[in-house]
Design a protein around this motif. Structure first.
Motif, PDB file in Angstrom:
ATOM      1  N   PRO A  27       0.694  -1.268  -0.086  1.00 45.05           N
ATOM      2  CA  PRO A  27       0.189   0.096   0.092  1.00 45.05           C
ATOM      3  C   PRO A  27       0.848   1.469  -0.157  1.00 45.05           C
ATOM      4  N   ASP A  28       2.136   1.175   0.655  1.00 49.70           N
ATOM      5  CA  ASP A  28       2.844   2.445   0.866  1.00 49.70           C
ATOM      6  C   ASP A  28       3.189   2.917  -0.495  1.00 49.70           C
ATOM      7  N   GLN A  29       3.627   1.810  -1.509  1.00 57.50           N
ATOM      8  CA  GLN A  29       4.145   2.010  -2.810  1.00 57.50           C
ATOM      9  C   GLN A  29       3.008   2.757  -3.826  1.00 57.50           C
ATOM     10  N   LEU A  30       1.857   2.036  -3.426  1.00 55.59           N
ATOM     11  CA  LEU A  30       0.583   2.633  -4.079  1.00 55.59           C
ATOM     12  C   LEU A  30       0.475   4.115  -3.810  1.00 55.59           C
ATOM     13  N   GLN A  31       0.572   4.466  -2.554  1.00 56.12           N
ATOM     14  CA  GLN A  31       0.375   5.649  -1.932  1.00 56.12           C
ATOM     15  C   GLN A  31       1.427   6.616  -2.634  1.00 56.12           C
ATOM     16  N   SER A  32       2.835   6.152  -2.579  1.00 55.99           N
ATOM     17  CA  SER A  32       3.710   7.054  -3.142  1.00 55.99           C
ATOM     18  C   SER A  32       3.563   7.370  -4.557  1.00 55.99           C
ATOM     19  N   PHE A  33       3.242   6.249  -5.224  1.00 55.06           N
ATOM     20  CA  PHE A  33       2.747   6.295  -6.693  1.00 55.06           C
ATOM     21  C   PHE A  33       1.852   7.428  -7.117  1.00 55.06           C
ATOM     22  N   LEU A  34       0.740   7.695  -6.226  1.00 52.69           N
ATOM     23  CA  LEU A  34      -0.223   8.371  -6.387  1.00 52.69           C
ATOM     24  C   LEU A  34       0.112   9.792  -5.937  1.00 52.69           C
ATOM     25  N   ASP A  35       0.974   9.838  -4.815  1.00 51.35           N
ATOM     26  CA  ASP A  35       1.513  11.151  -4.502  1.00 51.35           C
ATOM     27  C   ASP A  35       2.334  11.674  -5.833  1.00 51.35           C
ATOM     28  N   GLN A  36       3.104  11.018  -6.330  1.00 52.67           N
ATOM     29  CA  GLN A  36       3.925  11.295  -7.367  1.00 52.67           C
ATOM     30  C   GLN A  36       3.086  11.762  -8.495  1.00 52.67           C
ATOM     31  N   GLU A  37       1.996  10.943  -8.926  1.00 53.28           N
ATOM     32  CA  GLU A  37       1.110  11.709  -9.996  1.00 53.28           C
ATOM     33  C   GLU A  37       0.743  12.999  -9.597  1.00 53.28           C
ATOM     34  N   GLU A  38       0.194  13.162  -8.198  1.00 51.30           N
ATOM     35  CA  GLU A  38      -0.433  14.409  -8.027  1.00 51.30           C
ATOM     36  C   GLU A  38       0.864  15.452  -7.886  1.00 51.30           C
ATOM     37  N   LYS A  39       1.854  15.251  -7.722  1.00 54.49           N
ATOM     38  CA  LYS A  39       3.047  16.339  -7.703  1.00 54.49           C
ATOM     39  C   LYS A  39       3.209  16.656  -9.161  1.00 54.49           C
ATOM     40  N   MET A  40       3.212  15.697  -9.949  1.00 53.22           N
ATOM     41  CA  MET A  40       3.534  16.002 -11.244  1.00 53.22           C
ATOM     42  C   MET A  40       2.566  16.946 -11.915  1.00 53.22           C
ATOM     43  N   LEU A  41       1.542  16.516 -11.491  1.00 49.98           N
ATOM     44  CA  LEU A  41       0.151  17.429 -11.999  1.00 49.98           C
ATOM     45  C   LEU A  41       0.431  18.968 -11.352  1.00 49.98           C
ATOM     46  N   LYS A  42       0.635  19.061 -10.056  1.00 48.11           N
ATOM     47  CA  LYS A  42       1.153  20.157  -9.410  1.00 48.11           C
ATOM     48  C   LYS A  42       2.211  21.084  -9.978  1.00 48.11           C
ATOM     49  N   ASP A  43       3.177  20.312 -10.405  1.00 44.54           N
ATOM     50  CA  ASP A  43       4.208  21.004 -11.107  1.00 44.54           C
ATOM     51  C   ASP A  43       3.831  21.479 -12.450  1.00 44.54           C
ATOM     52  N   LEU A  44       2.956  20.935 -13.295  1.00 44.86           N
ATOM     53  CA  LEU A  44       2.373  21.307 -14.318  1.00 44.86           C
ATOM     54  C   LEU A  44       1.681  22.873 -14.243  1.00 44.86           C
ATOM     55  N   VAL A  45       0.753  22.874 -13.174  1.00 41.43           N
ATOM     56  CA  VAL A  45      -0.040  23.857 -12.784  1.00 41.43           C
ATOM     57  C   VAL A  45       0.738  24.949 -12.407  1.00 41.43           C
ATOM     58  N   SER A  46       1.994  24.725 -11.548  1.00 40.06           N
ATOM     59  CA  SER A  46       2.797  25.551 -11.240  1.00 40.06           C
ATOM     60  C   SER A  46       3.709  26.368 -12.162  1.00 40.06           C
ATOM     61  N   LYS A  47       3.820  25.583 -13.242  1.00 32.16           N
ATOM     62  CA  LYS A  47       4.525  26.182 -14.393  1.00 32.16           C
ATOM     63  C   LYS A  47       3.551  27.107 -15.144  1.00 32.16           C
ATOM     64  N   ILE A  48       2.442  26.902 -15.080  1.00 36.61           N
ATOM     65  CA  ILE A  48       1.407  27.883 -15.562  1.00 36.61           C
ATOM     66  C   ILE A  48       1.331  29.168 -14.716  1.00 36.61           C
ATOM     67  N   THR A  49       1.245  28.828 -13.388  1.00 33.82           N
ATOM     68  CA  THR A  49       1.067  30.260 -12.720  1.00 33.82           C
ATOM     69  C   THR A  49       2.575  30.767 -12.452  1.00 33.82           C
ATOM     70  N   GLY A  50       3.671  30.207 -12.671  1.00 35.13           N
ATOM     71  CA  GLY A  50       4.775  30.706 -12.608  1.00 35.13           C
ATOM     72  C   GLY A  50       5.050  31.715 -13.705  1.00 35.13           C
ATOM     73  N   SER A  51       4.454  31.366 -14.924  1.00 35.85           N
ATOM     74  CA  SER A  51       4.311  32.418 -16.031  1.00 35.85           C
ATOM     75  C   SER A  51       3.666  33.623 -16.049  1.00 35.85           C
ATOM     76  N   GLY A  52       2.830  33.740 -14.778  1.00 36.92           N
ATOM     77  CA  GLY A  52       2.147  34.634 -14.422  1.00 36.92           C
ATOM     78  C   GLY A  52       0.596  34.882 -15.069  1.00 36.92           C
TER      79      GLY A  52
END
Length: 553
Positions: free
Chosen positions: A262-287
């Motif tokens: 289960p820990d692996q699954l959780q870290s896998f999902l966290d990783q997905e969430e982080k990647m999406l968060k990064d995508l969005v922060s690229k957009i916000t970072g551009s202003g």
């Protein structure tokens, strides 16, 4: 069709083929072409009536526009199709004057038929018509007057003339102003002015009154924001236009990931969430604070965008994305990693408004929009449709006027003037072509005559009066169909671009010449069976297969 050889007939054509030759073929073709011209003749002018066309599916179109009527009519006869071509060409070239072109073509053929009956050879008629058409162009050039794109009042007059009689004249001031503003916004200033109509987007919404229609200095997108927590209105918008989806990419290779705890699954999902968060922060970072995305936006990404206070719209049409880019000055971004502030477009406001019960996104107050939108309103669907057709004509005609910078008066006045000068020109010719040129001149008078007929006036009296005014040198005198008087059309503000007239006369002359030169019609009766693997196109019957289809908008 058979040849004789040692008593044995040789069949060249399929037995079921029909063949019409000589005079029969000509009168047959002329009759069909005249019938088509007659069908649209009653719609000419401000007092023209409308046609109601019901297609095989029961869809109704109510219109006064020659090109639309001929496109919707399911015309089978090959010669009649040529008249349809005339109005289609006129529509593609100028956008208005489609009925005029078809009516002149019909009248030229009528005159030609009389001449053929007097034993004038079709080739002579054809060459006379060509000479007359060329001369008409020269005469029109001499009576045309100049205009610039700064002359707003005159441009609104042009738009008004194009819309008159098309179910929109009650609001032609409002719509005329909208049309002129829209065209002037998108006109490209180079060595020559060009106006690309694709940069004007018309959004129709039933409800409200026609005069509630407005032009937006920017874009209207018929979508809503993707998440309810997003702001409804963003001021000083910095707009990111994305071609790619805001989702995680699938792996290119077929990979299998085995997760054992289960820990692996959780870290896998966290990783997905982080990647999406990064995508969005690229957009916000551009202003950016507004995102238009051509593809999808992942649910989790929607949540992050909403948290960042960004208004996002997904699955925007490609054509709308291109217009947004022209309106806001932003670039289309394919790779999110490379997004930077200079790629963003800007607008004063981006807001979601309710129009006629639907949510739409308005992008307004762009600095120098090269693409604009027009929001059309009207009581019922048919009203909105007929207003749209009228407005399309107005936009095209104003565009042509700005491109060519040449105008002529309306109300039948150029036709009468050209007819008069053609008569003089005919007298100077020595060959038999003289008859054809004279006939051409008389044929042009069908326009003022029809205007008078449609207004319930006496066509002969009207023509006589018009001629006498023109003979006295008043070359802008035309028929005021509302009062029945002959007045100066230029002063009345009834003006049209020169190209409408030259194009209509040339196209009509060419079609008439083409039909005249046919002396043999060979029609195969049965459509051949399509060869193997050719699909079902065999039975389309050339152009005939397109009949009855609704126009593709």
């Amino acid at each position: 069709m058979a040849g004789q050889m040692s008593g044995q007939p040789i069949f060249i054509l399929n037995e079921s083929s029909k063949r019409t030759r000589g005079r029969d073929a000509q009168s047959n073709n002329i009759m069909a072409a005249k019938a088509v011209a007659e069908a649209v003749r009653t719609t000419l002018g401000p007092k023209g009536m409308d046609k109601m066309l019901v297609d095989s599916l029961g869809d109704v179109v109510i219109t006064n526009d020659g090109a639309t009527i001929l496109k919707e009519m399911d015309i089978e006869h090959p010669a009649a199709k040529m008249i349809v071509e005339v109005s289609k060409t006129q529509d593609d070239e100028v956008g208005d004057g489609t009925t005029t072109a078809a009516v002149i073509a019909g009248e030229l053929l009528k005159k030609a038929e009389d001449m053929i009956n007097q034993d004038v050879h079709p080739t002579i008629i054809a060459s006379g018509f060509r000479m007359a058409a060329e001369k008409s162009g020269e005469i029109l050039d001499t009576i045309a007057k100049g205009i610039t794109s700064e002359d707003e009042a005159q441009l609104i007059n042009i738009a008004g003339t194009a819309m008159t009689g098309k179910g929109a004249e009650a609001n032609k001031e409002v719509l005329g102003k909208i049309a002129v503003d829209a065209v002037r916004s998108v006109a490209e200033k180079g060595d020559t002015r060009t106006v690309d109509m694709d940069n004007i987007k018309i959004e129709k919404k039933v409800g409200g009154r026609v005069e509630d229609s407005e032009m937006i200095e920017g874009m209207i997108i018929d979508k809503e924001r993707v998440h309810t927590n997003m702001p409804k209105k963003v001021q000083d918008a910095k707009i990111a236009l994305l071609n790619s989806a805001i989702e995680l990419k699938e792996t290119e290779v077929d990979a299998e990931i085995s997760i054992t705890s289960p820990d692996q699954l959780q870290s896998f999902l966290d990783q997905e969430e982080k990647m999406l968060k990064d995508l969005v922060s690229k957009i916000t970072g551009s202003g950016a604070n507004v995102v238009f995305c051509q593809k999808g936006i992942d649910d989790m990404a929607q949540h992050f965008l909403a948290k960042a206070g960004i208004l996002a719209v997904r699955r925007v049409k490609k054509s709308d994305m291109e217009k947004l880019s022209r309106a806001t000055g932003g670039s289309l971004i394919t790779n999110l990693d490379e997004i930077s502030e200079k790629d963003l477009g800007s607008a004063n406001f981006v807001e979601e408004r309710k129009v006629g019960g639907d949510d739409m996104i308005f992008v307004t107050g762009c600095d120098n929009p090269k693409a604009v939108s027009i929001l059309l309103r009207g009581g019922t669907e048919h009203v909105v449709d007929s207003v749209e057709r009228a407005l399309n004509d107005a936009l095209r005609v104003v565009g042509v006027a700005i491109e060519d910078e040449k105008l002529v008066a309306g109300g039948g006045s150029p036709e009468v003037q050209v007819a008069l000068e053609l008569q003089d020109y005919a007298s100077s010719l020595s060959g038999r072509e003289q008859l054809a040129v004279k006939a051409f001149a008389e044929a042009l008078e069908v326009i003022p005559r029809t205007l008078a007929e449609n207004a319930g006036l006496d066509p002969i009296d009207t023509l006589v009066e018009l001629r006498s005014h023109h003979e006295n040198g008043e070359n802008t005198a035309g028929l005021d169909v509302y009062t029945g008087d002959v007045v100066d059309m230029w002063e009345r503000g009834v003006v049209e671009p020169l190209r409408i007239k030259t194009q209509a006369i040339n196209a009509a002359a060419e079609a008439a010449v083409m039909i005249l030169r046919i002396d043999d019609v060979i029609a195969s009766n049965k459509a051949p069976e399509p060869p193997e693997g050719a699909g079902g196109m065999g039975g389309m019957g050339g152009m005939g297969g397109m009949g009855g289809m609704p126009p593709m908008m």
